[in-house]
Design a protein around this motif. Sequence first.
Motif, PDB file in Angstrom:
ATOM      1  N   VAL A 184       1.474  -6.884   2.111  1.00 28.44           N
ATOM      2  CA  VAL A 184       1.378  -6.343   3.087  1.00 28.44           C
ATOM      3  C   VAL A 184       0.647  -5.048   2.474  1.00 28.44           C
ATOM      4  O   VAL A 184      -0.351  -3.815   3.193  1.00 28.44           O
ATOM      5  CB  VAL A 184       2.681  -6.013   3.751  1.00 28.44           C
ATOM      6  N   GLU A 185       1.543  -5.239   1.089  1.00 30.24           N
ATOM      7  CA  GLU A 185       0.597  -3.691   0.392  1.00 30.24           C
ATOM      8  C   GLU A 185      -0.565  -3.925  -0.051  1.00 30.24           C
ATOM      9  O   GLU A 185      -1.652  -2.323   0.670  1.00 30.24           O
ATOM     10  CB  GLU A 185       1.309  -3.793  -1.224  1.00 30.24           C
ATOM     11  N   LYS A 186      -1.251  -4.636  -0.177  1.00 29.88           N
ATOM     12  CA  LYS A 186      -2.913  -5.204  -0.378  1.00 29.88           C
ATOM     13  C   LYS A 186      -3.386  -4.424   1.128  1.00 29.88           C
ATOM     14  O   LYS A 186      -4.695  -4.145   0.503  1.00 29.88           O
ATOM     15  CB  LYS A 186      -2.988  -6.410  -0.710  1.00 29.88           C
ATOM     16  N   LYS A 187      -2.384  -5.155   2.221  1.00 29.85           N
ATOM     17  CA  LYS A 187      -3.556  -5.160   3.404  1.00 29.85           C
ATOM     18  C   LYS A 187      -3.770  -3.658   4.015  1.00 29.85           C
ATOM     19  O   LYS A 187      -4.331  -3.183   4.041  1.00 29.85           O
ATOM     20  CB  LYS A 187      -2.303  -5.619   4.803  1.00 29.85           C
ATOM     21  N   PHE A 188      -2.411  -2.767   3.514  1.00 34.99           N
ATOM     22  CA  PHE A 188      -2.611  -1.250   3.992  1.00 34.99           C
ATOM     23  C   PHE A 188      -2.735  -0.432   3.296  1.00 34.99           C
ATOM     24  O   PHE A 188      -3.424   0.766   3.453  1.00 34.99           O
ATOM     25  CB  PHE A 188      -1.306  -0.875   3.958  1.00 34.99           C
ATOM     26  N   HIS A 189      -2.889  -0.375   1.767  1.00 35.59           N
ATOM     27  CA  HIS A 189      -3.241   0.298   1.014  1.00 35.59           C
ATOM     28  C   HIS A 189      -4.999   0.159   0.876  1.00 35.59           C
ATOM     29  O   HIS A 189      -5.696   1.215   1.525  1.00 35.59           O
ATOM     30  CB  HIS A 189      -2.984  -0.719  -0.375  1.00 35.59           C
ATOM     31  N   ALA A 190      -5.558  -1.217   1.358  1.00 39.56           N
ATOM     32  CA  ALA A 190      -7.211  -0.914   1.956  1.00 39.56           C
ATOM     33  C   ALA A 190      -7.282  -0.721   3.392  1.00 39.56           C
ATOM     34  O   ALA A 190      -8.348   0.556   3.488  1.00 39.56           O
ATOM     35  CB  ALA A 190      -7.636  -2.308   2.091  1.00 39.56           C
ATOM     36  N   GLU A 191      -6.623  -0.870   4.189  1.00 36.05           N
ATOM     37  CA  GLU A 191      -6.708   0.652   5.296  1.00 36.05           C
ATOM     38  C   GLU A 191      -6.644   1.923   5.151  1.00 36.05           C
ATOM     39  O   GLU A 191      -7.197   2.938   5.364  1.00 36.05           O
ATOM     40  CB  GLU A 191      -5.604   0.541   6.583  1.00 36.05           C
ATOM     41  N   VAL A 192      -5.783   2.770   4.158  1.00 35.09           N
ATOM     42  CA  VAL A 192      -5.227   3.640   3.933  1.00 35.09           C
ATOM     43  C   VAL A 192      -6.575   4.114   3.479  1.00 35.09           C
ATOM     44  O   VAL A 192      -7.728   4.821   3.432  1.00 35.09           O
ATOM     45  CB  VAL A 192      -4.350   4.050   3.724  1.00 35.09           C
ATOM     46  N   GLU A 193      -7.362   3.332   2.626  1.00 33.00           N
ATOM     47  CA  GLU A 193      -8.371   3.881   1.881  1.00 33.00           C
ATOM     48  C   GLU A 193      -9.667   3.782   2.849  1.00 33.00           C
ATOM     49  O   GLU A 193     -10.488   5.009   3.236  1.00 33.00           O
ATOM     50  CB  GLU A 193      -8.870   2.785   0.171  1.00 33.00           C
ATOM     51  N   ALA A 194      -9.661   3.263   3.823  1.00 34.28           N
ATOM     52  CA  ALA A 194     -10.814   3.024   4.080  1.00 34.28           C
ATOM     53  C   ALA A 194     -10.819   4.258   5.964  1.00 34.28           C
ATOM     54  O   ALA A 194     -12.052   4.803   6.375  1.00 34.28           O
ATOM     55  CB  ALA A 194     -10.956   1.848   5.395  1.00 34.28           C
ATOM     56  N   GLU A 195      -9.652   4.489   6.395  1.00 35.55           N
ATOM     57  CA  GLU A 195      -9.268   5.696   7.044  1.00 35.55           C
ATOM     58  C   GLU A 195      -9.280   6.687   6.683  1.00 35.55           C
ATOM     59  O   GLU A 195     -10.256   7.941   7.097  1.00 35.55           O
ATOM     60  CB  GLU A 195      -7.629   5.355   7.913  1.00 35.55           C
TER      61      GLU A 195
END
Length: 176
Positions: A154-165
């Motif tokens: 989950v950390e990897k997925k949401f970290h990438a999502e925050v950076e993309a947003e």
Amino acid sequence: MIDPKPANPAGNTNTAAGDNTAGKASGKKRRFGGTEAQIRSALKFYKVLAYLTGAMLLLLCAELIARYGFGQYLFAGGTNAVTGQPFGFGFADAEPPGVLGGVNLSVTVLIVHGWMYVVYLMSNFRLWSLMRWPFLKMILLALGGVIPFLSFIVEKKFHAEVEAELAANPQAPQRY
């Protein structure tokens, strides 16, 4: 309550190709609940707690397997109950107690993981509220601290999502 003004003036529609993809999907511009520095700080805090809580959860699982599968506790110090010799560090019988007067590290792992999970939930809430995500994402973030290996995924997925947003909406976090 005062409604925050948009980062771009209403008449200015000159944006880069990927800047308002999230805005087109929902019909309004993407807004965050804090500045970019606040979001990045919350993301770093969440990342640290996700790894620490995940590691403690794996240690807790190993401890529970030792306790309920083999009847062993992890002890440090004390006296061997059978021989009377000093006990250094290792596993000993749970019932009857194999070590007298030592520190039961199995219970310590339980307590540390419990309190660390509370702080992990605080980091989840901070990131979730700053990103203004739906409640289902908060539930998924919270499950990361109780399902083995999920916190890392989950950390990897949401970290990438925050950076993309943040990259897709450079004007959204500019509140002041």
